[in-house]
Design a protein around this motif. Structure first.
Motif, mmCIF file in Angstrom:
data_model
loop_
_atom_site.group_PDB
_atom_site.id
_atom_site.type_symbol
_atom_site.label_atom_id
_atom_site.label_comp_id
_atom_site.label_asym_id
_atom_site.label_seq_id
_atom_site.Cartn_x
_atom_site.Cartn_y
_atom_site.Cartn_z
ATOM 1 N N LEU A 107 -93.857 5.275 -26.995
ATOM 2 C CA LEU A 107 -93.618 3.703 -27.328
ATOM 3 C C LEU A 107 -94.384 3.400 -28.556
ATOM 4 C CD1 LEU A 107 -92.968 1.810 -24.071
ATOM 5 C CD2 LEU A 107 -91.142 2.604 -25.779
ATOM 6 N N PRO A 108 -95.504 3.654 -28.556
ATOM 7 C CA PRO A 108 -96.232 3.515 -29.967
ATOM 8 C C PRO A 108 -95.704 3.971 -31.100
ATOM 9 C CG PRO A 108 -97.894 3.773 -28.407
ATOM 10 C CD PRO A 108 -96.748 4.402 -27.678
ATOM 11 N N ARG A 165 -92.294 2.269 -32.014
ATOM 12 C CA ARG A 165 -92.641 1.180 -32.407
ATOM 13 C C ARG A 165 -92.933 1.222 -33.871
ATOM 14 N NH1 ARG A 165 -96.250 -2.699 -29.731
ATOM 15 N NH2 ARG A 165 -95.065 -4.233 -30.803
ATOM 16 N N TYR A 166 -93.868 2.106 -34.476
ATOM 17 C CA TYR A 166 -94.258 2.462 -35.837
ATOM 18 C C TYR A 166 -92.741 2.922 -36.543
ATOM 19 C CZ TYR A 166 -99.167 2.344 -35.247
ATOM 20 O OH TYR A 166 -100.442 1.818 -34.837
ATOM 21 N N TYR A 213 -87.537 -3.270 -31.326
ATOM 22 C CA TYR A 213 -88.919 -3.352 -31.206
ATOM 23 C C TYR A 213 -89.767 -4.296 -30.260
ATOM 24 C CZ TYR A 213 -93.476 -4.222 -33.422
ATOM 25 O OH TYR A 213 -94.864 -4.374 -33.723
ATOM 26 N N PHE A 214 -89.140 -5.256 -30.100
ATOM 27 C CA PHE A 214 -89.529 -6.428 -29.212
ATOM 28 C C PHE A 214 -88.996 -5.840 -27.646
ATOM 29 C CE2 PHE A 214 -89.727 -9.258 -32.796
ATOM 30 C CZ PHE A 214 -91.046 -9.648 -32.673
ATOM 31 N N THR A 246 -89.224 -2.745 -26.738
ATOM 32 C CA THR A 246 -90.249 -1.736 -26.311
ATOM 33 C C THR A 246 -91.553 -2.507 -26.333
ATOM 34 O OG1 THR A 246 -90.527 -1.607 -28.786
ATOM 35 C CG2 THR A 246 -89.321 -0.014 -27.934
ATOM 36 N N GLU A 247 -91.920 -3.710 -26.851
ATOM 37 C CA GLU A 247 -93.102 -4.632 -26.440
ATOM 38 C C GLU A 247 -92.889 -4.989 -25.119
ATOM 39 O OE1 GLU A 247 -96.446 -6.557 -26.704
ATOM 40 O OE2 GLU A 247 -95.853 -4.936 -28.080
ATOM 41 N N LEU A 248 -91.660 -5.573 -24.382
ATOM 42 C CA LEU A 248 -91.802 -6.076 -23.222
ATOM 43 C C LEU A 248 -91.761 -4.958 -22.189
ATOM 44 C CD1 LEU A 248 -88.666 -8.119 -23.536
ATOM 45 C CD2 LEU A 248 -90.971 -8.901 -23.349
ATOM 46 N N ASN A 276 -93.585 -1.972 -22.655
ATOM 47 C CA ASN A 276 -95.090 -1.795 -22.941
ATOM 48 C C ASN A 276 -95.789 -2.710 -21.910
ATOM 49 O OD1 ASN A 276 -97.112 -0.217 -23.867
ATOM 50 N ND2 ASN A 276 -97.492 -1.305 -25.610
ATOM 51 N N ARG A 277 -95.732 -4.088 -21.717
ATOM 52 C CA ARG A 277 -96.352 -5.019 -21.080
ATOM 53 C C ARG A 277 -96.393 -4.877 -19.297
ATOM 54 N NH1 ARG A 277 -96.092 -10.658 -24.063
ATOM 55 N NH2 ARG A 277 -96.919 -9.755 -25.873
#
Length: 105
Positions: free
Chosen positions: A20-21, A24-25, A96-97, A99-101, A103-104
């Motif tokens: 995921l990081p 995201r990049y 992107y968002f 993947t942020e969700l 990741n949390r």
């Protein structure tokens, strides 16, 4: 059954921490590249907004068909590129968002 559940959790957490990081990049780079292309194509489009005045003054009828079509085809292509890049940027921002969700969790 417990071993399989532990293995799946370990695999999932390994995916989350390593993939995921990087994703995201990549998505961030895509958004920046699309923004740059949108800025360039917008600046390259002509500012000829006097089409309404041409019908009143009659100055538009003095140009040949080739001259009128040449400018609109270039502007048409730039407009299409701008719309496509904006669509790609919007999809990349949403991913992107997402993947942020993920990741949390």
């Amino acid at each position: 059954m417990n071993y399989l559940s532990t293995l799946l959790d370990a695999t999932q957490s390994d995916f989350l921490t390593k993939t995921l990081p990087i994703l995201r990049y990549i998505l961030f780079f895509i958004v920046v590249a699309c923004a740059i292309v949108i800025i360039i194509t917008t600046l390259m489009q002509s500012n000829n907004n006097s089409e309404g005045m041409d019908s009143i003054t009659g100055s538009g009828s003095q140009e040949s068909y080739y001259a009128q079509n040449k400018g609109s085809s270039r502007d048409g292509k730039l407009k299409i590129v701008t719309i496509v890049m904006a669509s790609i940027a919007i999809v990349s921002i949403i991913l992107y968002f997402v993947t942020e969700l993920i990741n949390r969790r």
